[in-house]
Scaffold this motif. Structure first.
Motif, PDB file in Angstrom:
ATOM      1  N   HIS A 174       4.041   5.878  -5.305  1.00  0.00           N
ATOM      2  CA  HIS A 174       4.087   6.186  -6.935  1.00  0.00           C
ATOM      3  C   HIS A 174       2.994   7.134  -7.234  1.00  0.00           C
ATOM      4  O   HIS A 174       3.351   7.746  -8.036  1.00  0.00           O
ATOM      5  CB  HIS A 174       3.702   4.664  -7.454  1.00  0.00           C
ATOM      6  CG  HIS A 174       5.327   4.021  -7.442  1.00  0.00           C
ATOM      7  ND1 HIS A 174       6.158   4.064  -8.482  1.00  0.00           N
ATOM      8  CD2 HIS A 174       5.655   3.092  -6.631  1.00  0.00           C
ATOM      9  CE1 HIS A 174       7.174   3.249  -8.110  1.00  0.00           C
ATOM     10  NE2 HIS A 174       6.975   2.648  -7.072  1.00  0.00           N
ATOM     11  N   LYS A 175       1.816   6.935  -6.717  1.00  0.00           N
ATOM     12  CA  LYS A 175       0.715   7.948  -7.032  1.00  0.00           C
ATOM     13  C   LYS A 175       0.945   9.371  -6.697  1.00  0.00           C
ATOM     14  O   LYS A 175       0.557  10.206  -7.459  1.00  0.00           O
ATOM     15  CB  LYS A 175      -0.603   7.477  -6.059  1.00  0.00           C
ATOM     16  CG  LYS A 175      -1.105   6.255  -6.652  1.00  0.00           C
ATOM     17  CD  LYS A 175      -2.371   5.814  -5.760  1.00  0.00           C
ATOM     18  CE  LYS A 175      -3.040   4.543  -6.321  1.00  0.00           C
ATOM     19  NZ  LYS A 175      -4.102   3.969  -5.200  1.00  0.00           N
TER      20      LYS A 175
ATOM     21  N   TRP B  76       0.784  -1.219   0.126  1.00  0.00           N
ATOM     22  CA  TRP B  76      -0.005  -0.138   0.204  1.00  0.00           C
ATOM     23  C   TRP B  76       0.703   1.373   0.105  1.00  0.00           C
ATOM     24  O   TRP B  76       0.576   2.235  -0.861  1.00  0.00           O
ATOM     25  CB  TRP B  76      -1.026   0.131   1.361  1.00  0.00           C
ATOM     26  CG  TRP B  76      -1.832   1.229   1.310  1.00  0.00           C
ATOM     27  CD1 TRP B  76      -3.336   1.100   0.792  1.00  0.00           C
ATOM     28  CD2 TRP B  76      -1.625   2.437   1.831  1.00  0.00           C
ATOM     29  NE1 TRP B  76      -3.613   2.224   0.976  1.00  0.00           N
ATOM     30  CE2 TRP B  76      -2.889   3.234   1.370  1.00  0.00           C
ATOM     31  CE3 TRP B  76      -0.665   3.014   2.328  1.00  0.00           C
ATOM     32  CZ2 TRP B  76      -2.995   4.434   1.843  1.00  0.00           C
ATOM     33  CZ3 TRP B  76      -0.757   4.583   2.548  1.00  0.00           C
ATOM     34  CH2 TRP B  76      -1.834   5.245   2.467  1.00  0.00           C
TER      35      TRP B  76
ATOM     36  N   GLN C 180       4.124   1.764  -0.891  1.00  0.00           N
ATOM     37  CA  GLN C 180       4.701   1.885  -2.246  1.00  0.00           C
ATOM     38  C   GLN C 180       3.871   2.398  -3.184  1.00  0.00           C
ATOM     39  O   GLN C 180       4.259   3.367  -4.144  1.00  0.00           O
ATOM     40  CB  GLN C 180       5.311   0.503  -2.685  1.00  0.00           C
ATOM     41  CG  GLN C 180       6.533   0.078  -2.166  1.00  0.00           C
ATOM     42  CD  GLN C 180       7.074  -1.367  -2.666  1.00  0.00           C
ATOM     43  OE1 GLN C 180       6.523  -2.243  -2.580  1.00  0.00           O
ATOM     44  NE2 GLN C 180       8.206  -1.234  -3.420  1.00  0.00           N
ATOM     45  N   ASN C 181       2.569   2.006  -3.321  1.00  0.00           N
ATOM     46  CA  ASN C 181       1.430   2.192  -4.174  1.00  0.00           C
ATOM     47  C   ASN C 181       1.319   4.050  -3.783  1.00  0.00           C
ATOM     48  O   ASN C 181       1.313   4.739  -4.793  1.00  0.00           O
ATOM     49  CB  ASN C 181       0.221   1.666  -4.161  1.00  0.00           C
ATOM     50  CG  ASN C 181       0.307   0.279  -4.822  1.00  0.00           C
ATOM     51  OD1 ASN C 181       1.363   0.108  -5.882  1.00  0.00           O
ATOM     52  ND2 ASN C 181      -0.408  -0.680  -4.530  1.00  0.00           N
TER      53      ASN C 181
END
Length: 375
Positions: A364-365, A358, A360-361
């Motif tokens: 990136h977002k 979660w 890491q995402n």
């Protein structure tokens, strides 16, 4: 993607442990993560950080003898210079007090475009009036520099961010490590010279005011009146550990109390216990209460602990206004009718691997959102 994780210091607290576990469970294919700390120190898991292309960068070589306030000024300057030199895509700042928002503002001045602040506490605790005043000023002055807001609980988020939008990102654990084993419990009780039929009341946490150890001792004294073999198992480090030991001696219960050191393999401590009692005065989250549930224990928490830690039906919330005897009575009543088993370790929504993915995402977002806005 180059990320700086500002954590202040690596000690024996829950924040450091959780942050490193998140790092441990990331794949590191698309991120390079550095840990930024105040003072140079030996870190047990530094090898793993460097093996995964990360580094540990300190602002000072040692604590030295400079005054606290001058040190604060130097720290701000050194932090700015470090960020200017490293040119991180993202800075992730972990805070327990609003005054630390200053470093998010410094990151903005240093040109870091994605500035994430994660709150790990939900109150000032027993800090002085001046510290609280500066904290409130910091919220007003430095909050505009925050581009991403995370909090370990709803209470923590509201305390720092107020009406500003934030996301609750609760702490996670390696669930399978905490699975209960009857054989392991028997082995460890033998190791610590605890009778197999003794009622063991446990607690894991730093020996600081917030953890309310004196109240816990009062609860245990009431349990001891009814269970003469009972044992209080306290694990952790902290500035009040010697004071708590002196209190145990003063009350003449030292033969029934074990004060254990903090260890990275903390899961073994939970095997020994029958009940976990967590009467904190305040908590940002309270990861130990979650670990105890994963180990299949019955758990008692104070009404000052965020409800986000309640991930099973084996948690009982008591007010700190209730007498220690009331806590003790409920603990003994429920423990005597409880059968702990291995299947109770499987609980959803707290696995550290899922939490790492979660985060890491989220990185990136946040980075992609910045890049799109600047196209």
């Amino acid at each position: 993607m180059k990320i700086g994780e500002y954590i202040g210091a690596f000690g024996t607290g829950g924040i450091e442990h959780v942050v490193f576990q998140l790092f441990h469970n990331m794949d590191h294919k698309e991120e390079k993560i550095d840990f930024l700390i105040d003072f140079q120190q030996d870190i047990e898991f530094s090898d793993e950080i460097y093996q995964n292309n990360g580094r540990i960068l300190s602002l000072f070589n040692s604590k030295g003898t400079i005054t606290k306030y001058y040190q604060k000024v130097l720290k701000t300057v050194f932090f700015y210079k470090l960020l200017r030199m490293e040119k991180y895509d993202i800075i992730h700042i972990h805070i327990s007090y609003p005054s630390t928002l200053l470093y998010c503002f410094v990151a903005m001045l240093a040109g870091i475009k994605v500035r994430i602040v994660q709150v790990h506490a939900a109150s000032y605790g027993n800090t002085g009036r001046l510290h609280r005043y500066l904290g409130e000023i910091s919220k007003i002055v430095f909050m505009p520099s925050v581009t991403g807001a995370l909090a370990v609980s709803e209470d923590a988020g509201k305390w720092i961010f107020g009406n500003r939008k934030f996301e609750v990102f609760t702490n996670g654990i390696e669930v399978n490590k905490f699975r209960y084993s009857q054989d392991e419990q028997k082995r460890l009780r033998q190791k610590y010279c605890i009778a197999q039929d003794a009622v063991v009341i446990g607690h894991v946490g730093r020996f600081e005011n917030a953890k309310n150890h004196l109240f816990l001792i009062e609860i245990f004294e009431n349990i001891l009146k009814r269970e003469p073999k009972a044992v209080l198992f306290l694990a952790g480090e902290g500035s009040l550990k010697e004071k708590i030991y002196a209190e145990v001696q003063k009350r003449k219960i030292k033969d029934h109390v074990l004060l254990m050191p903090f260890i990275q393999e903390v899961q073994y401590y939970y095997q020994v216990m029958d009940a976990f009692v967590f009467p904190s005065l305040h908590e940002g989250f309270g990861i130990a209460a979650v670990e105890a549930q994963a180990a299949g224990l019955l758990v008692w928490i104070s009404d000052r602990v965020p409800q986000e830690v309640v991930v099973t039906n084996r948690v009982y919330t008591f007010s700190l206004d209730q007498q220690p005897g009331e806590w003790a009575e409920d603990i003994l009543k429920k423990v005597s009718n409880y059968q702990r088993n291995i299947g109770q370790s499987m609980i959803d929504g707290i696995d550290i691997k899922e939490k790492a993915m979660w985060l890491q995402n989220y990185y990136h977002k946040a980075y992609q959102k910045y890049r799109k806005s600047n196209c």
